[in-house]
Write an enzyme that holds these catalytic residues in place. Structure first.
Site, PDB file in Angstrom:
ATOM      1  NE  ARG A 148      -5.058   3.993  -2.828  1.00 51.81           N
ATOM      2  CZ  ARG A 148      -5.731   4.478  -3.462  1.00 51.81           C
ATOM      3  NH1 ARG A 148      -5.639   4.354  -4.644  1.00 51.81           N
ATOM      4  NH2 ARG A 148      -6.626   4.909  -2.983  1.00 51.81           N
ATOM      5  CG  HIS A 168      -2.102   0.916   1.000  1.00 48.18           C
ATOM      6  ND1 HIS A 168      -3.245   0.813   0.259  1.00 48.18           N
ATOM      7  CD2 HIS A 168      -2.624   2.000   1.607  1.00 48.18           C
ATOM      8  CE1 HIS A 168      -3.902   1.746   0.077  1.00 48.18           C
ATOM      9  NE2 HIS A 168      -3.681   2.453   1.166  1.00 48.18           N
TER      10      HIS A 168
END
Length: 307
Positions: A256, A253
């Site tokens: 991102r 993550h």
């Protein structure tokens, strides 16, 4: 749901959750959190008042009831962040109920939740992102698995996708177009430009993958041919970051987060980044401005006129 809830309260909560799913497109995990938070509040209210009642008992709630509930939640160890989320769910439920059955929710909406320090995204540097993509497949048992892990990581960083969004791609999405239509949280769709490097990485993986399937079959497969799970992506990332000496915050993550932070550093528009990430609220995207504060200070130091 709690056995302490009256049939009227139970029915109201169920109807609200159904609407949240049907009209607002709330995800299953979101609905489960809403149900848990509001149920705990209604259970407290029944105990606090010596018994549950009809839906009219939820009208015109005094602020003291909400504050008493929040105090109990904090005493049982709920964090300020979790309590703020729970209060938001309760406000939405009571506001919805007032719209349908009457009542004044002004006091409810004005009740403030606990203050908490919002966790800032922890991106990796541009150089580290490139190293992670290059090395994430080094421990793979098969060349196609190495190509798969590289392709997934390239999508996370190159397109700002969530793991769930990347793993939701099907064979129908291959070959990747220049602009990909992604269905994100709450069923919200957005258009995401796909870099040539990402299209090339996915094409190489698809060429090497030994498993075939129809258009609706998953694009990314596990070693035995089933859908690739997020845990395997996390493990591949963990091995890569340990080799590179990166901190534990270097997760899938984080790629991102890095996509958004690096775009902002390059002069990207905050509204455009919000659309690319699929954030419902600009305030969520604004967290990246805090991450980029160091760059802003550098600009200030260079540009501010001095006597």
């Amino acid at each position: 749901m709690s056995a302490a809830l009256s049939p009227a309260w139970r029915s109201a909560l169920e109807r609200w959750l159904e609407q949240m799913k049907a009209l607002d497109g709330a995800a299953a995990n979101t609905l489960a959190a809403y149900a848990r938070d509001v149920t705990r509040f209604l259970d407290f209210l029944a105990r606090h008042r010596g018994g549950a009642g009809g839906s009219d008992a939820l009208r015109d709630l005094p602020a003291v009831d909400l504050r008493s509930w929040m105090a109990e939640e904090r005493n049982r160890g709920l964090s300020a962040r979790s309590l703020a989320r729970a209060l938001s769910a309760v406000k939405r439920f009571l506001s919805w109920l007032a719209d349908r059955e009457g009542g004044d929710v002004t006091t409810v909406l004005q009740t403030r939740g606990p203050k908490y320090r919002r966790k800032l995204p922890r991106p990796v540097s541009e150089a580290a992102a490139a190293e992670l993509i290059d090395s994430v497949g080094d421990d793979a048992r098969e060349p196609w698995i190495a190509a798969r892990d590289t392709a997934v990581m390239t999508l996370l960083y190159g397109c700002g996708l969530r793991i769930s969004e990347a793993l939701a791609l099907t064979r129908a999405d291959h070959p990747l177009p220049e602009v990909l239509r992604i269905t994100g949280k709450g069923g919200k769709e957005r258009l995401v430009p796909v870099l040539p490097a990402a299209r090339a990485a996915v094409a190489r993986y698809a060429e090497l993958c030994p498993f075939d399937g129809g258009r609706d079959s998953p694009l990314f497969r596990g070693a035995r041919g089933g859908p690739l799970g997020p845990r395997l992506v996390q493990l591949a990332m963990e091995r890569a970051r340990l080799r590179l000496g990166l901190p534990a915050t270097a997760t899938p993550h984080a790629m991102r987060h890095s996509f958004a932070t690096h775009l902002l550093s390059a002069g990207g528009d905050l509204r455009a980044i919000q659309e690319l990430l699929g954030h419902a609220s600009l305030s969520t995207t604004q967290a990246y401005t805090a991450v980029d504060a160091a760059r802003l200070m550098e600009v200030y130091e260079r540009a501010h006129p001095r006597a």
